[in-house]
Design a protein around this motif. Structure first.
Motif, mmCIF file in Angstrom:
data_model
loop_
_atom_site.group_PDB
_atom_site.id
_atom_site.type_symbol
_atom_site.label_atom_id
_atom_site.label_comp_id
_atom_site.label_asym_id
_atom_site.label_seq_id
_atom_site.Cartn_x
_atom_site.Cartn_y
_atom_site.Cartn_z
ATOM 1 N N LYS A 151 0.764 -1.359 -0.022
ATOM 2 C CA LYS A 151 -0.076 0.056 0.040
ATOM 3 C C LYS A 151 0.869 1.225 -0.046
ATOM 4 C CE LYS A 151 -3.882 -2.219 2.458
ATOM 5 N NZ LYS A 151 -4.468 -2.228 3.819
ATOM 6 N N ASP A 152 2.015 1.254 0.708
ATOM 7 C CA ASP A 152 2.727 2.338 0.893
ATOM 8 C C ASP A 152 3.629 2.633 -0.592
ATOM 9 O OD1 ASP A 152 2.355 2.928 3.502
ATOM 10 O OD2 ASP A 152 3.979 1.379 4.044
ATOM 11 N N VAL A 153 3.987 1.453 -1.089
ATOM 12 C CA VAL A 153 4.798 1.612 -2.449
ATOM 13 C C VAL A 153 3.776 1.994 -3.501
ATOM 14 C CG1 VAL A 153 5.798 0.164 -4.385
ATOM 15 C CG2 VAL A 153 6.155 -0.508 -1.884
ATOM 16 N N GLU A 154 2.660 1.634 -3.465
ATOM 17 C CA GLU A 154 1.556 2.273 -4.574
ATOM 18 C C GLU A 154 1.495 3.612 -4.219
ATOM 19 O OE1 GLU A 154 -3.091 1.158 -5.869
ATOM 20 O OE2 GLU A 154 -2.154 0.167 -4.046
ATOM 21 N N ARG A 155 0.968 3.973 -2.928
ATOM 22 C CA ARG A 155 1.137 5.571 -2.642
ATOM 23 C C ARG A 155 2.063 6.395 -3.132
ATOM 24 N NH1 ARG A 155 0.874 8.147 2.959
ATOM 25 N NH2 ARG A 155 0.498 10.430 2.399
ATOM 26 N N LEU A 156 3.349 5.712 -3.123
ATOM 27 C CA LEU A 156 4.383 6.590 -3.274
ATOM 28 C C LEU A 156 4.375 6.751 -4.972
ATOM 29 C CD1 LEU A 156 7.306 7.601 -2.324
ATOM 30 C CD2 LEU A 156 8.342 5.425 -3.424
ATOM 31 N N GLN A 157 4.263 5.819 -5.814
ATOM 32 C CA GLN A 157 3.730 6.053 -7.216
ATOM 33 C C GLN A 157 2.688 6.990 -7.637
ATOM 34 O OE1 GLN A 157 6.107 4.485 -9.270
ATOM 35 N NE2 GLN A 157 7.176 3.685 -7.339
ATOM 36 N N SER A 192 11.694 4.870 6.255
ATOM 37 C CA SER A 192 10.250 5.143 6.611
ATOM 38 C C SER A 192 9.389 4.021 6.436
ATOM 39 C CB SER A 192 9.719 6.378 6.015
ATOM 40 O OG SER A 192 8.384 6.573 6.226
ATOM 41 N N PHE A 193 9.412 3.483 5.139
ATOM 42 C CA PHE A 193 8.672 2.335 4.533
ATOM 43 C C PHE A 193 8.770 1.075 5.417
ATOM 44 C CE2 PHE A 193 6.999 3.711 0.212
ATOM 45 C CZ PHE A 193 6.434 4.955 0.689
ATOM 46 N N GLN A 194 10.128 0.796 5.805
ATOM 47 C CA GLN A 194 10.237 -0.242 6.567
ATOM 48 C C GLN A 194 9.640 -0.395 8.066
ATOM 49 O OE1 GLN A 194 14.315 -2.253 6.470
ATOM 50 N NE2 GLN A 194 14.837 -0.716 5.096
ATOM 51 N N TRP A 195 9.745 1.036 8.504
ATOM 52 C CA TRP A 195 9.189 1.372 9.984
ATOM 53 C C TRP A 195 7.711 0.974 9.957
ATOM 54 C CZ3 TRP A 195 5.762 5.294 10.985
ATOM 55 C CH2 TRP A 195 5.472 5.599 12.251
ATOM 56 N N ARG A 196 7.257 1.549 8.787
ATOM 57 C CA ARG A 196 5.478 1.635 8.611
ATOM 58 C C ARG A 196 5.305 0.137 8.498
ATOM 59 N NH1 ARG A 196 2.586 5.792 7.503
ATOM 60 N NH2 ARG A 196 1.029 4.397 6.411
ATOM 61 N N LYS A 197 6.021 -0.717 7.933
ATOM 62 C CA LYS A 197 5.760 -2.235 7.771
ATOM 63 C C LYS A 197 5.990 -2.880 8.940
ATOM 64 C CE LYS A 197 5.999 -6.462 5.429
ATOM 65 N NZ LYS A 197 6.282 -7.118 3.944
#
Length: 527
Positions: free
Chosen positions: A39-45, A72-77
């Motif tokens: 979800k974070d990767v998709e939002r970044l795009q 940041s993304f590693q922390w979110r996961k």
């Protein structure tokens, strides 16, 4: 010339955003896609503002922004931010009232209060430590979803605290939340009544903040904090007059407390509509009526606007919308597209006291909507409640009433729900029965326009006071200027270094020529 430079700056930003996305895909996603939430990767795009936030926080250096995104993304996961809910956190943490969102500062930014009870929660077991961190992240993520892109003011209550009862690991975690995990999220961090014995500890905290956030750290006494936050949003122990008392459950939500009149009991929506109907045409009594039932802006209570659309509104809408400020941006929702996307703009002149909200139905069914505001005594919303046919649009005019002035603390809420059996339903009954899970909600902030002043006045007369909106625009422009200066300084340093190298090479050549001449002259002398 200025427009050309602005256009070039926008193009440069677009290139950096695209470069950041492409490099993240090639350099970070190629190794492993398991370490990030999809979800974070998709939002970044898709979300340009998200990428710009990381770039701006790292002074538009793509390499640094990519490192920040990765961490940041590693922390979110790791903490499951996208799936973090109230039920995943121990109930006792909410019951402490150690952290909560409430009220606004004088610039219109939401306040996150952190009280000493949170910092005193000393526990050794690892699970509780993780739960504490999730508890803080829950509030930050809750606000990020409610008002995306809006900065937050953090208030640390350090009254009667000492080194022995402060969890510095938790403080460091909170600092990192704003330094790494939520870029461009911190408006300011106010440390209230910090004991002198804590000075050494906060010197360490300053080093954690880093240069990009150090200017946002403010130390204030009980009297000084009133320069940042009005008395109406400060608790009594900080010298404020806010009657708000934290209790759980439910979670405190300023925006959706039950509407209560000062001089009467709870007013239901049906009663409100009856009273509004009785007041149609009674202009002479309007001001006195509203002074009796209006809710003071001490407590942010969303009340439906007290004036309904009159019969003339059903006719020619062009007359009603004449002079209203047209929206330029659009939020694409599941039921309605809402324009503007984020904020309504109001000014002090008569031509700036109207703004337009355009709702467009994107479903195949009729959609009911209503508009609420935190300051019903200030604004008139026409229509404040109605229906929108499939594929149709509705123009809503929001105007400032009488001599009132718009404020950055004011908020508007657009609520919408799909009507399956539109023919057999009345709006009042429909809103009573519709489940909350089926209601779309979208918030709009209030932006106060500043009167335009020539640029040379700034240079000649010195700094000019600005409001919250003007200050935010000024800060953004200042950040861009500082970034541009940093780039120019870097290029200048490179040029100076090259110049020094060239001068050194020239000196070496001169010395070699002199040596050659000396050897030549020596060889030509008769032995």
């Amino acid at each position: 010339m200025a427009e050309l430079e602005q256009h070039e700056g926008e193009q440069d930003l677009e290139k950096k955003i695209e470069e950041t996305r492409q490099r993240f895909k090639n350099e970070f996603l190629q190794d492993s896609t398991e370490k990030y939430d999809s979800k974070d990767v998709e939002r970044l795009q898709k979300d340009d503002a998200l990428v710009e936030g990381y770039l701006q926080w790292r002074i538009y250096v793509v390499d640094d922004a990519l490192k920040m995104i990765d961490e940041s993304f590693q922390w979110r996961k790791e903490y499951g931010l996208n799936d973090l809910t109230e039920s995943t956190i121990p109930r006792w943490m909410f019951e402490t009232g150690a952290v909560y969102l409430h009220g606004y500062d004088k610039e219109g930014n939401k306040c996150l209060f952190l009280f000493k009870t949170m910092l005193k929660l000393h526990v050794k077991d690892a699970k509780t430590v993780v739960d504490k961190k999730k508890y803080v992240a829950f509030w930050l993520e809750r606000y990020a979803k409610k008002e995306p892109g809006m900065p937050l003011t953090v208030v640390f209550d350090m009254t009667e605290s000492g080194l022995s009862n402060i969890d510095m690991d938790l403080v460091k975690y909170i600092i990192n939340c704003f330094k790494i995990y939520y870029p461009k999220f911190l408006s300011k961090m106010i440390i209230v009544d910090m004991p002198w014995i804590m000075n050494a500890a906060w010197k360490i905290v300053k080093s954690w903040l880093g240069p990009e956030a150090i200017s946002k750290l403010k130390f204030a006494s009980r009297s000084e904090i009133q320069g940042y936050i009005g008395l109406e949003y400060l608790p009594s122990h900080m010298g404020g007059t806010d009657p708000f008392k934290y209790s759980y459950p439910p979670l405190p939500d300023d925006d959706f407390q039950t509407p209560i009149c000062e001089n009467g009991p709870i007013v239901s929506e049906d009663d409100t509509e009856i009273k509004e109907g009785e007041m149609e045409g009674k202009d002479a009594l309007e001001s006195s009526f509203h002074s009796e039932i209006a809710v003071k802006p001490k407590k942010v209570n969303f009340l439906e606007d007290s004036m309904k659309a009159d019969d003339n509104d059903k006719g020619d809408t062009s007359t009603r919308t004449k002079g209203a400020r047209k929206p330029l941006t659009t939020f694409q929702g599941p039921l309605l597209d809402v324009s503007p996307a984020e904020e309504l703009s109001f000014g002090s002149t008569e031509t700036e006291k109207k703004s337009l909200i355009i709702l467009s139905n994107v479903t195949k069914n009729q959609v009911a909507f209503k508009v609420r505001t935190t300051a019903p005594e200030k604004y008139r919303v026409k229509p404040s409640s109605s229906c929108c046919e499939p594929g149709a649009s509705v123009d809503i005019v929001v105007s400032i009433h009488g001599g009132s002035q718009a404020s950055p603390q004011d908020r508007f809420l657009v609520m919408a729900a799909e009507m399956d059996n539109a023919a057999s339903q009345e709006l009042a009954q429909f809103w009573k029965e519709v489940p909350k899970t089926k209601i779309m909600e979208h918030r709009l902030r209030c932006h106060v326009l500043e009167s335009v002043k020539p640029t040379f006045n700034l240079l000649r007369d010195g700094p000019v006071e600005t409001g919250a909106g003007g200050q935010q625009e000024f800060n953004t422009a200042l950040m861009r200027v500082m970034t541009s200066n940093a780039r120019m300084e870097q290029k200048l340093n490179t040029c100076l270094w090259v110049q020094k190298v060239l001068i050194g090479l020239v000196l070496v050549l001169v010395v070699l020529n002199l040596l050659c001449l000396r050897l030549l002259s020596a060889s030509q002398q008769p032995s």
